[in-house]
Every structure is written in structure tokens, then in C-alpha cells.
Write an enzyme that holds these catalytic residues in place. Sequence first.
Site, PDB file in Angstrom:
ATOM      1  N   ILE A   1      -5.591  10.160  10.367  1.00  0.00           N
ATOM      2  CA  ILE A   1      -4.580  11.003   9.672  1.00  0.00           C
ATOM      3  C   ILE A   1      -5.180  10.548   8.360  1.00  0.00           C
ATOM      4  CG2 ILE A   1      -2.904   9.866   8.506  1.00  0.00           C
ATOM      5  CD1 ILE A   1      -2.807   9.837  11.620  1.00  0.00           C
TER       6      ILE A   1
ATOM      7  N   GLY B   1       0.805  -1.362   0.500  1.00  0.00           N
ATOM      8  CA  GLY B   1       0.599  -0.074  -0.121  1.00  0.00           C
ATOM      9  C   GLY B   1       0.744   1.372  -0.192  1.00  0.00           C
ATOM     10  N   ALA B   2       1.793   1.469  -0.838  1.00  0.00           N
ATOM     11  CA  ALA B   2       3.133   2.284  -0.669  1.00  0.00           C
ATOM     12  C   ALA B   2       2.405   3.181  -1.645  1.00  0.00           C
ATOM     13  CB  ALA B   2       4.535   1.827  -0.761  1.00  0.00           C
TER      14      ALA B   2
ATOM     15  N   SER C   1      -5.096   0.180  13.664  1.00  0.00           N
ATOM     16  CA  SER C   1      -6.204   1.537  13.243  1.00  0.00           C
ATOM     17  C   SER C   1      -6.540   1.412  15.298  1.00  0.00           C
ATOM     18  CB  SER C   1      -7.527   0.942  13.012  1.00  0.00           C
ATOM     19  OG  SER C   1      -7.915   2.633  13.355  1.00  0.00           O
TER      20      SER C   1
ATOM     21  N   TYR D   1     -14.209  -3.356   9.916  1.00  0.00           N
ATOM     22  CA  TYR D   1     -12.951  -2.958  10.134  1.00  0.00           C
ATOM     23  C   TYR D   1     -12.251  -2.761  11.494  1.00  0.00           C
ATOM     24  CZ  TYR D   1      -9.601   1.239   9.612  1.00  0.00           C
ATOM     25  OH  TYR D   1      -7.914   1.624   9.518  1.00  0.00           O
TER      26      TYR D   1
END
Length: 248
Positions: free
Chosen positions: A189, A12-13, A143, A156
Site C-alpha cells: 500500500i 496510528g491515525a 499484512s 514483521y
Amino acid sequence: MDFRGKTVLITGASRGIGAECALEFARNGASAIVIGYHKSEDQALALEATLRDAGVNAMALRADVRSARQVAAMFQKANAAFGPVHILINNAGISRFGLFTDIGEEEWDEVMDTNCKGMYLCCKEALPHMISDKDGAIVNISSMWGQVGASCEVHYSASKAAVIGLTKALAKELGPSNVRVNCVAPGVIQTDMLANVAPDIQRELAEDTPLMRLGTPGDIAKTVCFLCAREAGFITGQVLGVNGGFVI
Ligand code: NAP
């Protein structure tokens, strides 16, 4: 922090937190950086070019982290180009919102497979070399909702809680092999993930945060790098909250 001689693979970069982690590892001397991505090819290639211009060996590799075959191919290509991965950042993730009673089986699987199964698949590929070298560091991105649960984000929250369990158990199993496994649990974020959160809700979230602001990808990337560095050599199995005090 000094990552000279280290090969880092970040899932996921292409965007957000993962992209900032790639830049932070580069700023701290990483020898080679693999930019894992799924759909955002243009952004992944632009980051690859930026890192190369800065003198870092960088390669963008496409892999859907839900697919064992694609993950294995990504590691094979990374290995062929740069040798074994010393540092793995399991960052790829998606969020979905909705009432629990409206979550369909397909969406449940999509969230669990991306956020949790993907970590299992990437760790399986990275670990043989790390264990035989008796050297490695893994950081999994959870998270704060995995710590305390979020209404209308049950899948999630469940996936991110699983990441914490995976981190702790794997850290115990791999400690004798000198492979450290830690977890970062971000608060709110500022990335594309907030695109569906209305500006007034974002303002409220900032006001509810003791440090009175939302987090930046840089806040997370610096923490991730620290946990992978020699300076954190006695830290494993930990969940580090980076949330401005939202969850204490
Ligand atoms: P983002 O900007 O939406 O980026 C998500 C990244 O994950 C993208 O690079 C995307 O790749 C990749 N990805 C998604 N599905 C994938 C798949 N199936 N296979 C491979 N890669 C996939 O999100 P972010 O805010 O940077 O989030 C990064 C991590 O931090 C996630 O795990 C997220 O849950 C966690 N986090 C974020 C926040 C927040 O407030 N932003 C808070 C807590 C935790 P492509 O674009 O190439 O498809």
C-alpha cells in the site's frame, strides 16, 4: 454504511492507512473519532481540525501503543470526552528490514510490541464496555506477509501472523457477547511505510500484482469500514486480504 451514534478509536491515525480510515468513518457518519498517534503530532492535529471542520467530534490523543499506562490514559480521555468506544481499529504498526541473523533483541521486541502487544493492550481497554453493551467491532490490521511470510522481514511477518491468531481466538471468545473481531491483511500500500522501498522495486511489486497496481490507503479504509458496519453483522474471525491478488 451508517456509523451515526458510534465512537471510533483508531491507533496510528496520524498518517497513512489509519488517517484514511478516520476520514472514511467520518464520511460515513461516525459521531466521534479518536485519532491515536505516537510521534506525528502536527499531522494528527491537522486531521483533528479537518474532521472538526466537517462537523465530526474528533480528538487526537498521543499514546505509544507499547505502553499499558499510555494506552489506558488514551482510553480514559476518549471515554471522558465521547463515552465508550464502540469501534476499535488496531492499525498502528512499524516495519523493519534485515537478515534474520542480524535482528537484535531490542528490534525484535520493538516490532512485536508495536504490532502485536499494542493490540492486546487496546483490546483490553476497549472490551469491558463492548462486552457489557453486547455490541462492538474490532478490526486488526495484519499484512499479507503475516499470511505467507516475507524474507528479510521475519519479525514483521511473525508479528503480523500473531495478529491473525489473536483475531481468530478473540472472535471465538467474544462472539457470544456480540463483539465482532476481524482482520484486514493489506498487500503493498502506498504510504510512508514504502519510503525505504526503491522506486524500481515498487514498480516490480505493482507488475507482480494481478491487478497491476499498488494499493491505496482508501482501498484498506473502505474494507475496514465495511467490516465494522451493520452490513457485516454476521462476519467475525475473518482475515480479508486486500492485496490486488498478490496473495491468493
Ligand atoms: P505508516 O504510514 O508508517 O503509519 C504508521 C502509523 O503507526 C503512524 O500513524 C504511527 O504514528 C503509528 N505508530 C507507529 N508506532 C507506534 C507506536 N509505538 N504507538 C502508536 N502509534 C504508532 O504506515 P501504514 O502503511 O499506514 O501502516 C498502517 C498499518 O498497516 C500497519 O500496521 C502496517 O504494518 C500495516 N500494513 C501496511 C502495509 C503497507 O504496504 N503500507 C502493508 C501491509 C500492512 P506516528 O507517526 O504518530 O508515530
